[in-house]
Scaffold this active site. Sequence first.
Site, PDB file in Angstrom:
ATOM      1  N   ALA A   1      -4.438   8.297  -3.719  1.00 30.80           N
ATOM      2  CA  ALA A   1      -5.840   7.913  -3.501  1.00 30.80           C
ATOM      3  C   ALA A   1      -6.721   9.150  -3.329  1.00 30.80           C
ATOM      4  O   ALA A   1      -7.810   9.245  -3.898  1.00 30.80           O
ATOM      5  CB  ALA A   1      -5.947   7.009  -2.279  1.00 30.80           C
TER       6      ALA A   1
ATOM      7  N   ARG B   1       2.360  11.950   8.571  1.00 33.41           N
ATOM      8  CA  ARG B   1       3.743  12.114   8.134  1.00 33.41           C
ATOM      9  C   ARG B   1       4.732  12.377   9.262  1.00 33.41           C
ATOM     10  O   ARG B   1       5.936  12.379   9.066  1.00 33.41           O
ATOM     11  CB  ARG B   1       3.824  13.244   7.109  1.00 33.41           C
ATOM     12  CG  ARG B   1       2.852  12.972   5.955  1.00 33.41           C
ATOM     13  CD  ARG B   1       3.125  13.773   4.720  1.00 33.41           C
ATOM     14  NE  ARG B   1       2.203  13.355   3.659  1.00 33.41           N
ATOM     15  CZ  ARG B   1       2.363  13.612   2.376  1.00 33.41           C
ATOM     16  NH1 ARG B   1       3.410  14.309   1.973  1.00 33.41           N
ATOM     17  NH2 ARG B   1       1.491  13.193   1.493  1.00 33.41           N
TER      18      ARG B   1
ATOM     19  N   HIS C   1       0.830  -1.209   0.000  1.00 36.14           N
ATOM     20  CA  HIS C   1       0.000   0.000   0.000  1.00 36.14           C
ATOM     21  C   HIS C   1       0.866   1.262   0.000  1.00 36.14           C
ATOM     22  O   HIS C   1       1.218   1.784   1.059  1.00 36.14           O
ATOM     23  CB  HIS C   1      -0.909  -0.040   1.233  1.00 36.14           C
ATOM     24  CG  HIS C   1      -1.947   1.040   1.264  1.00 36.14           C
ATOM     25  ND1 HIS C   1      -2.907   1.117   2.249  1.00 36.14           N
ATOM     26  CD2 HIS C   1      -2.189   2.103   0.454  1.00 36.14           C
ATOM     27  CE1 HIS C   1      -3.679   2.171   2.040  1.00 36.14           C
ATOM     28  NE2 HIS C   1      -3.259   2.789   0.958  1.00 36.14           N
TER      29      HIS C   1
ATOM     30  N   HIS D   1      -5.894   0.163   5.703  1.00 35.81           N
ATOM     31  CA  HIS D   1      -5.966   0.799   7.028  1.00 35.81           C
ATOM     32  C   HIS D   1      -6.414  -0.235   8.055  1.00 35.81           C
ATOM     33  O   HIS D   1      -7.335   0.002   8.842  1.00 35.81           O
ATOM     34  CB  HIS D   1      -6.906   2.011   6.997  1.00 35.81           C
ATOM     35  CG  HIS D   1      -6.774   2.809   5.734  1.00 35.81           C
ATOM     36  ND1 HIS D   1      -7.721   2.822   4.764  1.00 35.81           N
ATOM     37  CD2 HIS D   1      -5.749   3.565   5.269  1.00 35.81           C
ATOM     38  CE1 HIS D   1      -7.306   3.562   3.741  1.00 35.81           C
ATOM     39  NE2 HIS D   1      -6.114   4.032   4.011  1.00 35.81           N
TER      40      HIS D   1
ATOM     41  N   GLU E   1       1.176   2.679   3.657  1.00 35.67           N
ATOM     42  CA  GLU E   1       0.462   3.852   3.130  1.00 35.67           C
ATOM     43  C   GLU E   1       1.413   5.039   3.008  1.00 35.67           C
ATOM     44  O   GLU E   1       0.972   6.174   2.912  1.00 35.67           O
ATOM     45  CB  GLU E   1      -0.702   4.188   4.077  1.00 35.67           C
ATOM     46  CG  GLU E   1      -1.837   4.991   3.526  1.00 35.67           C
ATOM     47  CD  GLU E   1      -2.847   5.351   4.647  1.00 35.67           C
ATOM     48  OE1 GLU E   1      -2.701   4.844   5.775  1.00 35.67           O
ATOM     49  OE2 GLU E   1      -3.762   6.132   4.373  1.00 35.67           O
TER      50      GLU E   1
END
Lengths: 341, 341
Positions: free
Chosen positions: A72, A289, A6, A223, A283
């Site tokens: 996404a 971040r 991902h 997730h 992800e």
Amino acid sequence: MIIDCHGHFTTVPRTLHAWREKQLAHVSDPDNAPKTRDLKISDDEIRAAIEGGQLKLQKERGSDLTLFSPIAGQMGHHLGNAQTSQTWSELCNDLVYRVSQLFPDNFVPVCQLPQSPGDSPANCIPELRRCVEQLGFVGCNLNPDPSGGYWKDPPLTDRSYYPLYEELVRLDVPAMVHVSSSCNPCFHGTGAHYINGDTTAFMQFLLADIFVDFPTLRFIIPHGGGAVPYHWGRYRGLALDLKRPTVETLMRNIFFDTCVYHQPGVELLTRIVPVENVLFGSEMIGAVRGRDPNTGEFFDDTRKYVDASRNLSAADRNKIFEANARRVFPRLDARLKQRGQ
Amino acid sequence: MIIDCHGHFTTVPRTLHAWREKQLAHVSDPDNAPKTRDLKISDDEIRAAIEGGQLKLQKERGSDLTLFSPIAGQMGHHLGNAQTSQTWSELCNDLVYRVSQLFPDNFVPVCQLPQSPGDSPANCIPELRRCVEQLGFVGCNLNPDPSGGYWKDPPLTDRSYYPLYEELVRLDVPAMVHVSSSCNPCFHGTGAHYINGDTTAFMQFLLADIFVDFPTLRFIIPHGGGAVPYHWGRYRGLALDLKRPTVETLMRNIFFDTCVYHQPGVELLTRIVPVENVLFGSEMIGAVRGRDPNTGEFFDDTRKYVDASRNLSAADRNKIFEANARRVFPRLDARLKQRGQ
């Protein structure tokens, strides 16, 4: 080998965003709309974006290969119309294809689909085929809410999705269920809409006979499966109350990634969900971040949580890091075998 | 003492449902609509409904008192219009009031609010006042999505809610954030819409200054806080990335119940969330009614999970079972003290 199932091209050069803004500004004025060929992004720009971003983090965090898809949050299926979505999807998919060509050892492409609210999902088939058959993509992202936070389209188990599922089965590629951004002020994107989308899709699958109709169809719910592992008892109980097949049966076709950004969450996931159903994912570079001020580590450095999970043996970790991804994405496995990996 | 902060009158006599059907059938024909006085439910019927249902389970499972509200799934704020909702709310609140009068040791009432899509939340104030000031209710349920699954109203942090929050603060009663049923085919009620509502509300609170404006306003987010504890790292990280106050700060005003129907889920909750923020709740008789075939126990017998949680001391359990509820619901505490409890 550590496969991250991902990752998104979130570091894409800004020229892409500028092109998109122009495209959306000219939805009703196609004559002056930007053409695909107007977008100029050089290989050097792509290299810089990747080398300073995802590739750097792969190396720092010790993963080897990322299944890489367009941003996404920028799929934006609710923006413009079906043609807007078609053109935009081709453009974004071509960019991740170029990443996969420039860094074949590190990035394997996964496509976005040209969904559009009210439009038949079958219309996504040509772009899916192009990506998989011509460009070597190994999977796709499927948006359960093309309306961008208003949930106006039918559930993923609606018959209108069946032609697309037939094609996924024929091509033997899985779909990651992934919403895009939310235009509904009630839903923050990564903090609510993403997680809700995951939870919602799982419950849709629980209620329908989609895996009776498509026994080999496979979905990754990202997730960490939304709220599902935390509420595993609720889902097991609902399946029984509603006289549906058990949740365990459902897990022949559904897989969760490890995009859960703290140790206890990943421990719950790996304690509850069969290890065969968990795919390593981060992800990154994505939703969160920063670093956890308590530990000094990046929240989305999910490898650390998997490494530290007390529920897992070395064999379990191998499944989560590599074997499950190769099983769920057979075209990835074939590509790796071709390379002798 | 064990206080269950989350119970609904789901065993209400069927005559109520029949009255509601008639009410909804006559929304556009008020002359022939049923009158409140047409609903005849005797004390004996209420006693039978409670004694064979919630009271029986209280005794069997060893809880002492339930904060008791009308059926959440039947609040149906999206049905009819504002007047429909007003009449229906009064009727349902009066019924739980009668339960609290017939069983004062076991049930303390919590009201539903006469919300209606597009209607000002301030219009709920008279019914809130009536319930709290005249009938001794100690809290209310607040629906974050009066549109019933389409999320067409503004977020809970919108200024339009402020008059209602001023009143909650003045009355010193908390609100449980609780959606009603879903009329959106994408969302199963208890399997998706409920959990999404919880997750969504938490993220709304994270993004706004509502607790700067109302430092003593308190919300219970039910169903274990939706997906939030499982994704605790995501929320901590998002708060930092978005330069919002920390999640820890937010927890001065937000509380989660223990309606998580398996042991590992409750262990995650009690490991992650400060023990001061967890209130015992079962949602019984509610979302999941069956027994876990693996253990033979009822899924929603959440006391067992709290008792067995390895993270909790006896003092912690006392907070979860009693002290936190008395702190969050001061009018409950006052009532118990009056009784010498």
